[in-house]
Design a protein around this motif. Structure first.
Motif, PDB file in Angstrom:
ATOM      1  N   ARG A 462       0.836  -1.219   0.000  1.00  0.00           N
ATOM      2  CA  ARG A 462       0.000   0.000   0.000  1.00  0.00           C
ATOM      3  C   ARG A 462       0.861   1.255   0.000  1.00  0.00           C
ATOM      4  O   ARG A 462       0.552   2.235  -0.693  1.00  0.00           O
ATOM      5  N   ASP A 463       1.937   1.229   0.781  1.00  0.00           N
ATOM      6  CA  ASP A 463       2.838   2.384   0.825  1.00  0.00           C
ATOM      7  C   ASP A 463       3.453   2.645  -0.553  1.00  0.00           C
ATOM      8  O   ASP A 463       3.632   3.801  -0.959  1.00  0.00           O
ATOM      9  N   LEU A 464       3.792   1.568  -1.255  1.00  0.00           N
ATOM     10  CA  LEU A 464       4.337   1.719  -2.602  1.00  0.00           C
ATOM     11  C   LEU A 464       3.335   2.390  -3.533  1.00  0.00           C
ATOM     12  O   LEU A 464       3.659   3.354  -4.244  1.00  0.00           O
ATOM     13  N   PHE A 465       2.110   1.880  -3.545  1.00  0.00           N
ATOM     14  CA  PHE A 465       1.082   2.448  -4.419  1.00  0.00           C
ATOM     15  C   PHE A 465       0.833   3.916  -4.090  1.00  0.00           C
ATOM     16  O   PHE A 465       0.766   4.770  -4.986  1.00  0.00           O
ATOM     17  N   ASN A 466       0.685   4.224  -2.817  1.00  0.00           N
ATOM     18  CA  ASN A 466       0.361   5.596  -2.418  1.00  0.00           C
ATOM     19  C   ASN A 466       1.491   6.560  -2.771  1.00  0.00           C
ATOM     20  O   ASN A 466       1.246   7.690  -3.213  1.00  0.00           O
ATOM     21  N   HIS A 467       2.743   6.124  -2.578  1.00  0.00           N
ATOM     22  CA  HIS A 467       3.870   7.003  -2.897  1.00  0.00           C
ATOM     23  C   HIS A 467       3.961   7.241  -4.402  1.00  0.00           C
ATOM     24  O   HIS A 467       4.210   8.381  -4.842  1.00  0.00           O
ATOM     25  N   LEU A 468       3.761   6.199  -5.211  1.00  0.00           N
ATOM     26  CA  LEU A 468       3.822   6.368  -6.662  1.00  0.00           C
ATOM     27  C   LEU A 468       2.684   7.255  -7.159  1.00  0.00           C
ATOM     28  O   LEU A 468       2.841   7.993  -8.139  1.00  0.00           O
ATOM     29  N   ALA A 469       1.543   7.202  -6.463  1.00  0.00           N
ATOM     30  CA  ALA A 469       0.439   8.101  -6.819  1.00  0.00           C
ATOM     31  C   ALA A 469       0.778   9.545  -6.458  1.00  0.00           C
ATOM     32  O   ALA A 469       0.498  10.478  -7.224  1.00  0.00           O
ATOM     33  N   SER A 470       1.409   9.748  -5.304  1.00  0.00           N
ATOM     34  CA  SER A 470       1.755  11.109  -4.879  1.00  0.00           C
ATOM     35  C   SER A 470       2.844  11.723  -5.757  1.00  0.00           C
ATOM     36  O   SER A 470       2.959  12.950  -5.832  1.00  0.00           O
ATOM     37  N   LYS A 475      -2.099   7.104 -10.691  1.00  0.00           N
ATOM     38  CA  LYS A 475      -3.230   7.931 -10.265  1.00  0.00           C
ATOM     39  C   LYS A 475      -4.351   7.003  -9.828  1.00  0.00           C
ATOM     40  O   LYS A 475      -4.404   5.832 -10.246  1.00  0.00           O
ATOM     41  N   LEU A 476      -5.208   7.488  -8.976  1.00  0.00           N
ATOM     42  CA  LEU A 476      -6.300   6.668  -8.468  1.00  0.00           C
ATOM     43  C   LEU A 476      -7.324   6.408  -9.556  1.00  0.00           C
ATOM     44  O   LEU A 476      -7.664   7.298 -10.349  1.00  0.00           O
ATOM     45  N   GLY A 477      -7.823   5.155  -9.606  1.00  0.00           N
ATOM     46  CA  GLY A 477      -8.891   4.796 -10.520  1.00  0.00           C
ATOM     47  C   GLY A 477     -10.155   4.524  -9.733  1.00  0.00           C
ATOM     48  O   GLY A 477     -10.526   5.293  -8.829  1.00  0.00           O
ATOM     49  N   ARG A 478     -10.814   3.415 -10.028  1.00  0.00           N
ATOM     50  CA  ARG A 478     -11.972   3.008  -9.236  1.00  0.00           C
ATOM     51  C   ARG A 478     -11.520   2.625  -7.835  1.00  0.00           C
ATOM     52  O   ARG A 478     -10.319   2.444  -7.603  1.00  0.00           O
ATOM     53  N   PRO A 479     -12.426   2.487  -6.887  1.00  0.00           N
ATOM     54  CA  PRO A 479     -12.016   2.152  -5.513  1.00  0.00           C
ATOM     55  C   PRO A 479     -11.114   0.917  -5.473  1.00  0.00           C
ATOM     56  O   PRO A 479     -11.438  -0.123  -6.051  1.00  0.00           O
ATOM     57  N   GLY A 480      -9.956   1.053  -4.796  1.00  0.00           N
ATOM     58  CA  GLY A 480      -9.017  -0.049  -4.683  1.00  0.00           C
ATOM     59  C   GLY A 480      -8.190  -0.293  -5.919  1.00  0.00           C
ATOM     60  O   GLY A 480      -7.528  -1.326  -6.032  1.00  0.00           O
ATOM     61  N   GLU A 481      -8.166   0.665  -6.849  1.00  0.00           N
ATOM     62  CA  GLU A 481      -7.468   0.466  -8.117  1.00  0.00           C
ATOM     63  C   GLU A 481      -6.583   1.668  -8.411  1.00  0.00           C
ATOM     64  O   GLU A 481      -6.901   2.805  -8.057  1.00  0.00           O
ATOM     65  N   TRP A 482      -5.440   1.402  -9.040  1.00  0.00           N
ATOM     66  CA  TRP A 482      -4.551   2.471  -9.503  1.00  0.00           C
ATOM     67  C   TRP A 482      -4.348   2.326 -11.006  1.00  0.00           C
ATOM     68  O   TRP A 482      -4.360   1.230 -11.559  1.00  0.00           O
ATOM     69  N   ARG A 483      -4.141   3.466 -11.672  1.00  0.00           N
ATOM     70  CA  ARG A 483      -3.919   3.493 -13.106  1.00  0.00           C
ATOM     71  C   ARG A 483      -2.648   4.280 -13.417  1.00  0.00           C
ATOM     72  O   ARG A 483      -2.069   4.907 -12.527  1.00  0.00           O
ATOM     73  N   ALA A 484      -2.204   4.242 -14.654  1.00  0.00           N
ATOM     74  CA  ALA A 484      -0.960   4.911 -15.035  1.00  0.00           C
ATOM     75  C   ALA A 484      -1.107   6.421 -14.954  1.00  0.00           C
ATOM     76  O   ALA A 484      -2.096   6.991 -15.434  1.00  0.00           O
ATOM     77  N   GLY A 485      -0.103   7.066 -14.332  1.00  0.00           N
ATOM     78  CA  GLY A 485      -0.061   8.515 -14.268  1.00  0.00           C
ATOM     79  C   GLY A 485       0.777   9.093 -15.395  1.00  0.00           C
ATOM     80  O   GLY A 485       1.373   8.354 -16.199  1.00  0.00           O
ATOM     81  N   PRO A 486       0.873  10.423 -15.483  1.00  0.00           N
ATOM     82  CA  PRO A 486       1.589  11.054 -16.606  1.00  0.00           C
ATOM     83  C   PRO A 486       3.068  10.706 -16.676  1.00  0.00           C
ATOM     84  O   PRO A 486       3.621  10.551 -17.772  1.00  0.00           O
ATOM     85  N   LEU A 487       3.756  10.568 -15.538  1.00  0.00           N
ATOM     86  CA  LEU A 487       5.178  10.248 -15.575  1.00  0.00           C
ATOM     87  C   LEU A 487       5.418   8.805 -16.016  1.00  0.00           C
ATOM     88  O   LEU A 487       6.414   8.508 -16.679  1.00  0.00           O
ATOM     89  N   LEU A 488       4.513   7.908 -15.650  1.00  0.00           N
ATOM     90  CA  LEU A 488       4.654   6.523 -16.090  1.00  0.00           C
ATOM     91  C   LEU A 488       4.461   6.421 -17.597  1.00  0.00           C
ATOM     92  O   LEU A 488       5.145   5.638 -18.273  1.00  0.00           O
ATOM     93  N   ALA A 489       3.543   7.212 -18.144  1.00  0.00           N
ATOM     94  CA  ALA A 489       3.315   7.184 -19.589  1.00  0.00           C
ATOM     95  C   ALA A 489       4.599   7.512 -20.344  1.00  0.00           C
ATOM     96  O   ALA A 489       4.890   6.921 -21.396  1.00  0.00           O
ATOM     97  N   GLU A 490       5.411   8.430 -19.811  1.00  0.00           N
ATOM     98  CA  GLU A 490       6.680   8.770 -20.455  1.00  0.00           C
ATOM     99  C   GLU A 490       7.642   7.578 -20.442  1.00  0.00           C
ATOM    100  O   GLU A 490       8.327   7.305 -21.431  1.00  0.00           O
TER     101      GLU A 490
END
Length: 744
Positions: A462-470, A475-490
């Motif tokens: 959870r700490d990994l997911f939250n830090h990568l989102a911050s 970025k947050l998706g549906r509840p309990g889900e994460w999706r690719a953010g702008p830096l990951l797209a690069e």
């Protein structure tokens, strides 16, 4: 007895014996030992010397069991046509290519489709995949994101040169990939409705690992070969080496000493016509190759081989070296592996390799099919000489050494091998890769849990997911889900999410100034007119553009001027790697010290502590002594006095230098204080990072997890053992002389 074993094994290999073994007429000791366990389906770790037929010992029984057998059940579960069945994973692209060329003919004769996949090859056809695929972990990761269903039919996986992966971020990456393949296979076979069949026949995945050297076979086998579904115990097959090392150590003050050694070996009775010269850094490779081309007193092709050279150029070198009658190749670790470059008569080591495993790999390239390996270690300093001797003893390679046998430490409870846990930075990379694989474009904690070892808890994930989102990688998706953010797209667009090696910086590509042909990579931009040594030749920068340098071969007049600067002196810079505790402790035994002894050497106004704890623990001990002296020996004095007393430096990996003002405490270490040790370690963490291979994505970890990883790698419990066992002694007269030499 051996003939009976051979006859029975031959009977077990009705399809593969004619194409792999018949021309030899018999099996090697390695093949006799390994084939039965692999053929029976046991997960197997095979440890055997180079050039003993390990590849054939593995691939032949796997083909018989999984592709050429007559089991109706297996054939019914996974059809032979258009299904990937055997996955063979290698540590380098060069080894993938070499094995492909070796195995293509026999597999074609057997009617088995076969391909290789690496950064240098084309795509794998998903609709009609090969039955056997050779690849690297990075290319495997990329394939998993693009065509995961391809791996639903895999029955067996081979992990070649496993010691090069183990206890590194690439090794943990490999462990995650194995779990992903297990999940894909289970899902695919359940989808086909073969639940009973899946459990009884296809699962578990048949795993085999190969190596020439492993320090702790049981622990390694548990990391890569253990499977809760596997009823049979893991088979660990160890075949001892029977080759002798001849040669020895030679001092090296300049490159003329190397020329002398090569010339003597060429004109003498030994007739060493093909030589590999191993270096520990690329700048040494280029300097030595350029000097040899100018000063070699006999005709020989001089080649250069290292990772930054363009793959096409490396292949030209490998082919040229294999075909040449008289040749010298100056290289880094890229030629440690079993790449086919023809018969190598002699190996020369410029400076000691970074580890006993690397040492075994390098000397193993000499006389691979003979009973002797001709090896010469060239030491530029007394420190390098003693390191060479330590490596010879640790690997038991000095079977013809005239040195007296020196016993290892007696009654020592100190574990000289580090305890490996798991590199959390690999999970950052796996989050990115799983997201790329996901058909929904999202990832949940359960998806990462499936590829994560049990020793990592859910809160860490959870700490990994939250830090990568911050930090905008997710970025947050549906509840309990994460999706690719702008830096990951690069990163995805740049194809930078599949590897756990190297740095994140964009490399500079060096190209031919006129044709644009790629030649090599470098870490920094240069200006027009600058001179580079690439492939042992002097190159002039003609133009520079965005991440590209155009170069040409330097003109003759300028080249002579440049060569005048290459005066043959080889400067022994600090080793580009951390010297381990095991090597440092072996140095201590060679100098006659017992377990736990620290030698106190005083000369004029200087004091040296020879602890023999290696780079990492030597750095920590230095920090502790500096803090202790500052806190306890300077109350009531000014800053100048405090700086003088607290002067603690580290001349090399084996010792610490202090001033005479510290003499009052030097006959014993300060009392162990766990809180002080941890506090000083926290302050030291940034300086320890270069000594530790932490993985490409370590900087993306949350700060508290990044710190946790470094502390785990340091292993304070082992440091405490060393510290508490330490006794300070004064060396004998002979020991004193040898210690002073190590400071030169």
């Amino acid at each position: 007895m051996s003939s009976l074993i051979q006859n029975s094994v031959q009977d077990w290999l009705p399809h593969t014996w004619p194409v792999f073994f018949a021309r030899h007429g018999n099996l090697t000791q390695t093949q006799q030992a390994a084939i039965p366990s692999i053929l029976s389906g046991q997960n197997t770790l095979l440890i055997a010397p180079t050039a003993t037929g390990k590849t054939e010992a593995v691939i032949a029984p796997l083909l018989e069991r999984h592709l050429l057998g007559t089991s109706e059940t297996l054939g019914e579960t996974l059809p032979r046509e258009s299904a990937l069945c055997i996955l063979y994973i290698c540590p380098t692209r060069a080894l993938v290519r070499d094995l492909y060329e070796r195995l293509l003919a026999p597999l074609t004769e057997l009617g088995i489709s076969f391909m290789m996949k690496s950064g240098d090859s084309g795509p794998v056809p998903v609709q009609r995949p090969p039955m056997v695929l050779l690849t690297t972990p990075e290319s495997l990761d990329s394939l998993l994101t693009r065509a995961p269903r391809l791996f639903g039919s895999v029955r067996a996986i081979v992990l070649d040169e496993i010691h090069l992966f183990d206890a590194t971020p690439r090794g943990d990456h490999l462990r995650c990939l194995l779990k992903r393949i297990d999940s894909i296979r289970a899902y695919r076979l359940q989808e086909l409705g073969h639940k009973e069949l899946v459990h009884k026949v296809v699962l578990p995945l048949h795993r085999v690992a190969l190596s020439a050297t492993v320090s702790n076979p049981t622990a390694l086998a548990d990391r890569y070969l253990a499977d809760p579904e596997q009823i049979e115990p893991i088979a660990i097959v160890e075949v001892p080496g029977n080759r002798q090392m001849v040669g020895g150590l030679q001092p090296m003050s300049d490159l003329d000493d190397l020329i002398t050694v090569l010339n003597l070996q060429m004109v003498g009775q030994s007739q060493m016509r093909k030589t590999l010269i191993f270096c520990n850094a690329r700048h040494e490779v280029e300097q030595i190759a350029a000097y040899l081309r100018e000063h070699l007193p006999f005709e020989a092709s001089v080649f250069v081989h290292y990772s930054n050279l363009d793959p096409a150029l490396r292949r030209e070198v490998e082919d040229g070296l294999a075909q040449a009658s008289t040749a010298i190749c100056v290289c880094t670790s890229t030629l440690e592996l079993g790449i086919d470059i023809g018969s190598i008569d002699m190996v020369v080591l410029i400076g000691p390799p970074p580890s006993p495993a690397a040492f075994v790999q390098r000397i193993g390239r000499a006389g691979r099919r003979r009973r002797t390996a001709h090896v010469i270690g060239m030491a530029r300093t007394p420190l390098e000489e003693i390191h060479f001797k330590a490596l010879f003893h640790l690997t038991e390679a000095t079977t013809q050494s005239t040195d007296p046998a020196i016993e290892p430490f007696v009654n020592s409870d100190i574990n000289l091998q580090p305890t490996h846990t798991f590199y959390l930075s690999v999970l950052v990379q796996q989050i990115f890769s799983i997201l790329k694989q996901s058909p929904t474009g999202g990832i949940r904690l359960a998806d990462l849990r499936r590829v994560t070892p049990d020793l990592v808890d859910d809160q860490t994930l959870r700490d990994l997911f939250n830090h990568l989102a911050s930090t905008r990688y997710l970025k947050l998706g549906r509840p309990g889900e994460w999706r690719a953010g702008p830096l990951l797209a690069e990163l995805v667009d740049a194809h930078e999410i599949y590897s756990n090696i190297g740095s994140a910086a964009q490399p500079i590509v060096v190209v031919d100034a006129y044709t644009g042909r790629p030649i090599a990579q470098t870490e920094r931009m240069r200006a027009p007119g600058d001179i580079l040594f690439i492939g042992g030749r002097s190159m002039e920068v003609v133009w520079c553009a965005h991440y590209r340098l155009g170069v040409r071969v330097q003109k003759a007049g300028k080249r002579r001027s440049a060569m005048a600067d290459a005066d043959g002196r080889v400067r022994a810079r600090r080793a580009p790697f951390a010297v381990s505790l095991a090597v440092s402790q072996k140095v201590a035994t060679l100098l006659g010290f017992s377990a736990g002894q620290i030698a106190l050497l005083q000369a004029e106004e200087e004091i040296w502590f020879f602890h023999f704890w290696g780079d990492v623990y030597g750095e920590l001990l230095t920090q502790l002594l500096r803090a202790y002296l500052t806190a306890h020996l300077t109350p009531g004095h000014g800053d100048e006095y405090r700086d003088e007393v607290a002067s603690v430096t580290r001349p090399n990996e084996h010792c610490i230098q202090l001033t005479e003002a510290t003499m009052q405490f030097t006959m014993q270490l300060p009392v162990w204080d766990a809180r002080t040790v941890r506090h000083q370690l926290d302050k030291l963490l940034p300086r320890l990072e270069p000594f530790l291979e932490l993985g490409r994505f370590h900087t993306l970890l949350p700060p508290h997890l990044a710190k946790q990883v470094i502390v785990e790698q340091v292993d304070l419990s082992r440091f405490e053992q060393l510290y508490r066992a330490a006794t300070i002694i004064k060396p004998t007269r002979d020991q004193r002389m040898h210690l002073l030499q190590l400071l030169q």
